[in-house]
Scaffold this motif. Structure first.
Motif, PDB file in Angstrom:
ATOM      1  N   VAL A  27      15.755   1.149  24.262  1.00  0.00           N
ATOM      2  CA  VAL A  27      15.860  -0.302  24.167  1.00  0.00           C
ATOM      3  C   VAL A  27      14.915  -0.773  23.066  1.00  0.00           C
ATOM      4  CG1 VAL A  27      15.623  -2.495  25.386  1.00  0.00           C
ATOM      5  CG2 VAL A  27      16.376  -0.454  26.626  1.00  0.00           C
ATOM      6  N   PHE A  28      15.475  -1.370  22.037  1.00  0.00           N
ATOM      7  CA  PHE A  28      14.728  -1.831  20.873  1.00  0.00           C
ATOM      8  C   PHE A  28      13.833  -0.727  20.305  1.00  0.00           C
ATOM      9  CE2 PHE A  28      15.668  -5.821  23.113  1.00  0.00           C
ATOM     10  CZ  PHE A  28      16.331  -6.506  22.109  1.00  0.00           C
ATOM     11  N   SER A  98       9.519  -7.464  17.494  1.00  0.00           N
ATOM     12  CA  SER A  98       8.631  -8.083  18.487  1.00  0.00           C
ATOM     13  C   SER A  98       8.938  -7.557  19.889  1.00  0.00           C
ATOM     14  CB  SER A  98       8.777  -9.609  18.446  1.00  0.00           C
ATOM     15  OG  SER A  98      10.047 -10.024  18.937  1.00  0.00           O
ATOM     16  N   TYR A  99      10.222  -7.367  20.204  1.00  0.00           N
ATOM     17  CA  TYR A  99      10.581  -6.812  21.504  1.00  0.00           C
ATOM     18  C   TYR A  99      10.225  -5.330  21.591  1.00  0.00           C
ATOM     19  CZ  TYR A  99      13.002 -11.033  23.005  1.00  0.00           C
ATOM     20  OH  TYR A  99      13.287 -12.319  23.401  1.00  0.00           O
ATOM     21  N   HIS A 100      10.281  -4.640  20.465  1.00  0.00           N
ATOM     22  CA  HIS A 100       9.842  -3.246  20.426  1.00  0.00           C
ATOM     23  C   HIS A 100       8.378  -3.150  20.866  1.00  0.00           C
ATOM     24  CE1 HIS A 100       9.350   0.863  18.834  1.00  0.00           C
ATOM     25  NE2 HIS A 100       8.215   0.426  18.317  1.00  0.00           N
ATOM     26  N   ILE A 101       7.560  -4.033  20.337  1.00  0.00           N
ATOM     27  CA  ILE A 101       6.132  -4.049  20.685  1.00  0.00           C
ATOM     28  C   ILE A 101       5.938  -4.438  22.151  1.00  0.00           C
ATOM     29  CG2 ILE A 101       3.929  -5.181  20.210  1.00  0.00           C
ATOM     30  CD1 ILE A 101       4.894  -5.507  17.289  1.00  0.00           C
ATOM     31  N   LYS A 102       6.692  -5.435  22.617  1.00  0.00           N
ATOM     32  CA  LYS A 102       6.567  -5.879  24.005  1.00  0.00           C
ATOM     33  C   LYS A 102       6.957  -4.778  24.994  1.00  0.00           C
ATOM     34  CE  LYS A 102       7.414 -10.797  23.109  1.00  0.00           C
ATOM     35  NZ  LYS A 102       8.338 -11.948  23.353  1.00  0.00           N
ATOM     36  N   ILE A 103       8.020  -4.045  24.677  1.00  0.00           N
ATOM     37  CA  ILE A 103       8.478  -2.988  25.585  1.00  0.00           C
ATOM     38  C   ILE A 103       7.483  -1.829  25.613  1.00  0.00           C
ATOM     39  CG2 ILE A 103      10.288  -1.269  25.971  1.00  0.00           C
ATOM     40  CD1 ILE A 103      12.281  -3.305  24.897  1.00  0.00           C
ATOM     41  N   LYS A 104       6.913  -1.487  24.477  1.00  0.00           N
ATOM     42  CA  LYS A 104       5.893  -0.440  24.457  1.00  0.00           C
ATOM     43  C   LYS A 104       4.692  -0.847  25.296  1.00  0.00           C
ATOM     44  CE  LYS A 104       4.863   1.998  20.906  1.00  0.00           C
ATOM     45  NZ  LYS A 104       4.420   2.436  19.568  1.00  0.00           N
ATOM     46  N   LYS A 105       4.330  -2.119  25.203  1.00  0.00           N
ATOM     47  CA  LYS A 105       3.213  -2.629  25.994  1.00  0.00           C
ATOM     48  C   LYS A 105       3.542  -2.611  27.482  1.00  0.00           C
ATOM     49  CE  LYS A 105       0.149  -6.649  26.381  1.00  0.00           C
ATOM     50  NZ  LYS A 105      -0.153  -8.021  25.858  1.00  0.00           N
ATOM     51  N   ARG A 307       7.031   9.978  19.825  1.00  0.00           N
ATOM     52  CA  ARG A 307       5.930  10.298  18.919  1.00  0.00           C
ATOM     53  C   ARG A 307       6.413  10.630  17.503  1.00  0.00           C
ATOM     54  NH1 ARG A 307       6.888  14.447  22.316  1.00  0.00           N
ATOM     55  NH2 ARG A 307       7.106  16.574  21.500  1.00  0.00           N
ATOM     56  N   TYR A 308       7.688  10.911  17.368  1.00  0.00           N
ATOM     57  CA  TYR A 308       8.231  11.230  16.046  1.00  0.00           C
ATOM     58  C   TYR A 308       8.857  10.014  15.362  1.00  0.00           C
ATOM     59  CZ  TYR A 308       7.738  16.004  17.785  1.00  0.00           C
ATOM     60  OH  TYR A 308       7.238  17.169  18.303  1.00  0.00           O
ATOM     61  N   TRP A 309       8.822   8.872  16.024  1.00  0.00           N
ATOM     62  CA  TRP A 309       9.433   7.659  15.477  1.00  0.00           C
ATOM     63  C   TRP A 309       8.370   6.640  15.099  1.00  0.00           C
ATOM     64  CZ3 TRP A 309      14.657   6.785  14.654  1.00  0.00           C
ATOM     65  CH2 TRP A 309      15.532   7.743  15.184  1.00  0.00           C
ATOM     66  N   LYS A 310       8.567   5.988  13.959  1.00  0.00           N
ATOM     67  CA  LYS A 310       7.686   4.915  13.520  1.00  0.00           C
ATOM     68  C   LYS A 310       8.427   3.606  13.657  1.00  0.00           C
ATOM     69  CE  LYS A 310       3.838   3.441  11.565  1.00  0.00           C
ATOM     70  NZ  LYS A 310       2.523   3.571  12.232  1.00  0.00           N
ATOM     71  N   TRP A 311       7.919   2.744  14.549  1.00  0.00           N
ATOM     72  CA  TRP A 311       8.526   1.436  14.821  1.00  0.00           C
ATOM     73  C   TRP A 311       9.946   1.575  15.374  1.00  0.00           C
ATOM     74  CZ3 TRP A 311       7.021   0.936   9.204  1.00  0.00           C
ATOM     75  CH2 TRP A 311       5.666   0.667   9.092  1.00  0.00           C
ATOM     76  N   GLY A 312      10.282   2.747  15.862  1.00  0.00           N
ATOM     77  CA  GLY A 312      11.620   2.959  16.393  1.00  0.00           C
ATOM     78  C   GLY A 312      12.691   2.987  15.323  1.00  0.00           C
TER      79      GLY A 312
END
Length: 359
Positions: A27-28, A98-105, A307-312
């Motif tokens: 997701v994102f 922004s949702y990528h960051i929120k979901i990681k958090k 861990r192999y992805w940057k910013w998804g």
């Protein structure tokens, strides 16, 4: 102008529904442990994104319709449409990040990975069911383009000193280029770069890894095989579609010296219909095959590779021999930046364009 509107509508709808076309376990751009794919907050994030992007697209579309009611020139309308499209893509990209960051958090706060059991899921028999097209299908257009370039140079002296390179909606030439050894093969050269890249990608699709879910193995296998099959068909259709369009335009204007062929614009329209129609069919097939997680019965989840992805978005794994991997967000594939062939693809695509600009 109406055709420009249809392209904008299609792009807006595609951007709006993208979160629902991706794998349920991403997701994102964030890997979601399978027991959490139905998490309420994730569903809200998808819903809010689609509502916002859909509203932006609708507002820009309304603006374009209002412009149509004025006496605006076609060139200005096309330019504004392009600007609207770029703004929409930038806003959707910013929102998805922004949702990528929120979901990681959220994933870290609720410590999802500590409550699941990671397993590795493989099925070697799936390769026997793989229907990705052979690279041979992508070799023929290359041969055609090389023959066209050769034929062009064989007839170089007969080519006009100035020939058309741009046409309006009526098929009338409104842009011209002086004859040089480079300018007479600009169109075939750009086409050749794209064809070679697609040829390399076809090998990458054949060897790309198949990602399976732990609790929806057969459903995820069906989705993977569907994406690979229809994805390769779509790339082949784009390849032949571009080849026909570029070869006809080049041969008519440069070799036959016909600068005002009335069938140029209809040919372009047909080409766009094939491209957009194929993409719609691909999305429809993929959405129907997307895995479901209505019956989660264990805490198992397939291993993740965040861990192999940057910013998804960007994937780099030197331990993965794959050239292509499935995107973390949206549909389709992206290159493994740790694979040297990915840079060769980029070089082949952009080198002809750079030659045209600087030579």
């Amino acid at each position: 102008m109406l055709f420009i509107l249809s392209i904008f509508i299609f792009a807006g709808v595609l951007e709006t529904v993208t979160p629902y076309l991706s794998r349920k376990t991403t997701v994102f751009g964030v890997s979601i442990p399978e027991p959490y794919v139905q998490h309420q907050q994730l569903q809200l994030f998808k819903k809010h994104y689609s509502m916002f992007v859909g509203s932006i697209a609708a507002a820009f579309l309304l603006g374009q319709i209002l412009l149509l009611l004025t006496s605006i020139q076609e060139e200005k309308f096309v330019l504004l449409s392009f600007i609207f499209l770029c703004v929409m893509f930038l806003l959707s990209a910013a929102l998805s990040m922004s949702y990528h960051i929120k979901i990681k958090k959220l994933k870290k706060q609720e410590n999802w990975e500590a409550h699941v059991k990671t397993v590795y899921v493989t099925d070697l028999s799936l390769r026997d069911r793989d229907e990705v097209l052979s690279p041979i299908f992508f070799a023929l257009p290359i041969i055609i383009t090389l023959a066209l370039i050769t034929f062009t140079y064989m007839n170089y002296n007969a080519i006009p000193d100035v020939f058309a390179t741009h046409w309006n909606a009526a098929g009338e030439a409104d842009g011209w280029t002086e004859k040089t050894w480079i300018s007479v093969i600009v169109m075939p050269l750009i086409l050749l770069g794209t064809q070679i890249s697609l040829f390399i990608i076809s090998f990458g699709m054949k060897s790309a890894k198949i990602q399976l879910s732990a609790q929806a193995k057969e459903a995820s296998a069906n989705r993977e095989l569907t994406q690979r099959k229809y994805g390769s068909w779509y790339l082949a259709a784009i390849n032949y579609n571009m080849t026909i369009l570029f070869v006809v335009l080049h041969y008519t204007t440069v070799i036959l010296k016909d600068q005002t062929a009335p069938y140029f614009f209809p040919l372009f329209i047909v080409s766009m219909i094939v491209s957009l129609g194929g993409l719609i069919l691909f999305n429809w097939k993929l959405s129907k095959s997307n895995e479901r997680f209505d019956d989660l019965h264990t805490n198992e989840t397939a291993s993740a590779d965040d861990r192999y992805w940057k910013w998804g978005i960007f994937y780099s794994n030197k331990n993965d021999p794959s050239l292509l991997v499935e995107k973390k967000y949206g549909i389709g594939w992206t290159v493994n930046m740790a694979n040297k062939w990915s840079y060769i693809i980029l070089l082949v695509i952009f080198l002809p364009i750079l030659l045209v600009i600087f030579i």
